[in-house]
Design an enzyme around this catalytic site. Structure first.
Site, PDB file in Angstrom:
ATOM      1  N   LYS A 248      -4.443  -6.011  -4.001  1.00 53.15           N
ATOM      2  CA  LYS A 248      -4.162  -4.595  -3.709  1.00 53.15           C
ATOM      3  C   LYS A 248      -5.187  -4.154  -2.670  1.00 53.15           C
ATOM      4  O   LYS A 248      -6.357  -4.558  -2.723  1.00 53.15           O
ATOM      5  CB  LYS A 248      -4.318  -3.756  -4.987  1.00 53.15           C
ATOM      6  CG  LYS A 248      -4.306  -2.241  -4.747  1.00 53.15           C
ATOM      7  CD  LYS A 248      -2.967  -1.744  -4.228  1.00 53.15           C
ATOM      8  CE  LYS A 248      -3.002  -0.246  -3.877  1.00 53.15           C
ATOM      9  NZ  LYS A 248      -1.725   0.196  -3.254  1.00 53.15           N
TER      10      LYS A 248
ATOM     11  N   SER B 123       4.102   6.649  -4.195  1.00 56.32           N
ATOM     12  CA  SER B 123       2.956   7.328  -3.602  1.00 56.32           C
ATOM     13  C   SER B 123       1.767   7.069  -4.519  1.00 56.32           C
ATOM     14  O   SER B 123       1.276   7.966  -5.214  1.00 56.32           O
ATOM     15  CB  SER B 123       3.232   8.834  -3.457  1.00 56.32           C
ATOM     16  OG  SER B 123       2.150   9.447  -2.779  1.00 56.32           O
TER      17      SER B 123
ATOM     18  N   GLY C 149      -1.350   6.104  -4.024  1.00 59.45           N
ATOM     19  CA  GLY C 149      -2.647   6.713  -3.689  1.00 59.45           C
ATOM     20  C   GLY C 149      -3.813   5.748  -3.787  1.00 59.45           C
ATOM     21  O   GLY C 149      -4.922   6.111  -4.177  1.00 59.45           O
TER      22      GLY C 149
ATOM     23  N   CYS D  63      -3.857   3.093   6.763  1.00 63.64           N
ATOM     24  CA  CYS D  63      -4.904   3.945   6.206  1.00 63.64           C
ATOM     25  C   CYS D  63      -4.931   5.255   6.993  1.00 63.64           C
ATOM     26  O   CYS D  63      -4.498   5.318   8.145  1.00 63.64           O
ATOM     27  CB  CYS D  63      -6.248   3.254   6.281  1.00 63.64           C
ATOM     28  SG  CYS D  63      -6.610   2.609   7.899  1.00 63.64           S
TER      29      CYS D  63
ATOM     30  N   ILE E  76       6.602  -5.493   7.393  1.00 62.57           N
ATOM     31  CA  ILE E  76       6.228  -4.099   7.403  1.00 62.57           C
ATOM     32  C   ILE E  76       5.597  -3.655   6.087  1.00 62.57           C
ATOM     33  O   ILE E  76       5.900  -4.233   5.030  1.00 62.57           O
ATOM     34  CB  ILE E  76       7.473  -3.207   7.664  1.00 62.57           C
ATOM     35  CG1 ILE E  76       8.520  -3.383   6.562  1.00 62.57           C
ATOM     36  CG2 ILE E  76       8.030  -3.444   9.055  1.00 62.57           C
ATOM     37  CD1 ILE E  76       9.687  -2.418   6.639  1.00 62.57           C
TER      38      ILE E  76
ATOM     39  N   SER F 189       5.587  -0.149   3.599  1.00 65.54           N
ATOM     40  CA  SER F 189       6.733   0.682   3.192  1.00 65.54           C
ATOM     41  C   SER F 189       7.102   1.663   4.318  1.00 65.54           C
ATOM     42  O   SER F 189       6.267   2.024   5.152  1.00 65.54           O
ATOM     43  CB  SER F 189       6.386   1.457   1.918  1.00 65.54           C
ATOM     44  OG  SER F 189       5.153   2.132   2.073  1.00 65.54           O
TER      45      SER F 189
ATOM     46  N   GLY G  59      12.037  -2.172  -0.672  1.00 64.54           N
ATOM     47  CA  GLY G  59      13.184  -2.802  -1.306  1.00 64.54           C
ATOM     48  C   GLY G  59      14.315  -3.098  -0.329  1.00 64.54           C
ATOM     49  O   GLY G  59      14.178  -2.909   0.889  1.00 64.54           O
TER      50      GLY G  59
ATOM     51  N   GLY H 211       9.178  -6.967   3.448  1.00 61.83           N
ATOM     52  CA  GLY H 211      10.111  -5.838   3.464  1.00 61.83           C
ATOM     53  C   GLY H 211      11.535  -6.262   3.183  1.00 61.83           C
ATOM     54  O   GLY H 211      12.123  -7.012   3.953  1.00 61.83           O
ATOM     55  N   GLY H 212      12.046  -5.796   2.045  1.00 65.47           N
ATOM     56  CA  GLY H 212      13.464  -5.955   1.759  1.00 65.47           C
ATOM     57  C   GLY H 212      13.906  -7.312   1.293  1.00 65.47           C
ATOM     58  O   GLY H 212      15.092  -7.596   1.238  1.00 65.47           O
TER      59      GLY H 212
ATOM     60  N   GLY I 117       7.843  -7.628  -2.377  1.00 64.44           N
ATOM     61  CA  GLY I 117       7.211  -6.481  -3.024  1.00 64.44           C
ATOM     62  C   GLY I 117       8.065  -5.906  -4.139  1.00 64.44           C
ATOM     63  O   GLY I 117       8.004  -6.344  -5.302  1.00 64.44           O
TER      64      GLY I 117
END
Ligand SMILES: CC(C)(C)CCc1c(C(=O)O)[nH]c(=O)[nH]c1=O
Length: 311
Positions: free
Chosen positions: A45, A70, A72, A129, A191, A193, A220, A248-249, A270
């Site tokens: 992470k 989100s 955070g 970021c 990518i 999200s 997704g 991605g996806g 992911g």
């Protein structure tokens, strides 16, 4: 381990890794990834100097064809992950993801990694970021990204890649590639999200995430077209020695095959990994292997980057 070295003897067996943020925050999650028999690498992470709880819940929501989050930046903090690396033998390369809440935090962590003689790993700087207030995120502020990378590479000499959000304008592909080609990057992971989506529960007429009024990053299967475009667009523009991790996806072997056709060296999973669990790696690898066999391909190099256009 330099990712490109890892890629040199790549077989389909070690193509896959988790997307940062998925199953990689705690020691237990990292151990489970380390011991998962199929995936060829793993990523932490994104970490900040100090541990963070992150945003209030609900902060992740599953959609019919994806997810919105989100979080955070919930993470155990820099020292926790450095301790993890020191106390666990690396059965597979661990990419250390760094995402300060400011340019200063990014530099602070990268200086510590550079000065840590015990650390020879591969680092990934998350350019999603935040930038200075009122400015777009770092990766969408091309001048700020250039300044940051210039400062980073003035002192950081170990393998370093970056994680990018999606771009949606071909001129933006040109602009970010022009910046990135100036630096000795090990890889680009694209990518992240798709930023600031919004999902609504129309029964209650309410958003589904608590932070940011419900706005969150979308992932997704619904982001696969954007992910493929970014892998392809950057592969066509980046120096050959900057490898691409396609993210991605990806939900199955066919999606992974498409990422590789666009030029991905490795592929991360992911949302699907979060929803289905670690068995995803074995299933997707089997599906990809079946596709390769049906097509007579014996290695990823047989078709990597060989997407055909319609003449
Ligand atoms: C969005 C940031 C909080 C600035 C970075 C961490 C992050 C998060 C997160 O921790 O909210 N979620 C994502 O889908 N991608 C990310 O890169």
């Amino acid at each position: 381990v330099d990712l490109s070295a890892q890629i040199a003897n790549m077989s389909v067996k070690n193509l896959f890794l988790n997307a940062s943020g998925i199953h990689c925050q705690t020691e237990q999650e990292l151990d489970e990834l380390m011991n998962e028999p199929v995936s060829g690498a793993m990523v932490t992470k994104s970490m900040t100097p100090k541990s963070r709880f992150g945003n209030p819940l609900p902060r992740y929501y599953r959609l019919a064809n994806g997810s919105i989050n989100s979080m955070g930046l919930p993470n155990q903090g820099f020292d926790y992950y450095m301790d993890y690396l020191k106390n666990h033998d690396q059965k597979k390369p661990i990419i250390v993801s760094v995402a300060g809440m400011s340019k200063e935090e990014d530099l602070e962590m990268l200086h510590q990694l550079q000065d840590n003689d015990d650390y020879q790993g591969l680092t990934e700087l998350n350019l999603s970021c935040p930038n200075v207030i009122g400015k777009p995120q770092m990766a969408y502020d091309f001048e700020a990204a250039d300044d940051l990378l210039h400062e980073v590479f003035s002192f950081y000499k170990k393998p370093l890649g970056i994680k990018l959000p999606p771009y949606f304008d071909l001129v933006h592909f040109d602009m970010i590639a022009e910046v990135l080609n100036k630096y000795p990057l090990s890889h680009v992971n694209t990518i992240n999200s798709v930023g600031n989506g919004l999902w609504i529960d129309t029964n209650s007429e309410t958003v589904v995430l608590k932070p940011k009024g419900g706005f969150g990053g979308v992932g997704g299967s619904m982001v696969l077209p954007t992910a493929l475009a970014n892998v392809r667009g950057l592969r066509q523009r980046l120096n050959d020695d900057i490898k691409i991790i396609g993210t991605g996806g990806v939900t199955n072997g066919r999606d992974a095959f498409a990422h590789i056709l666009c030029g991905a060296e490795m592929v991360s999973i992911g949302t699907q990994l979060y929803e289905e669990g670690l068995q995803t790696f074995e299933r997707v690898t089997r599906e990809l292997t079946d596709i390769m066999e049906a097509k007579g391909y014996t290695s990823l190099g047989d078709f990597r980057g060989k997407l055909k256009v319609i003449e």
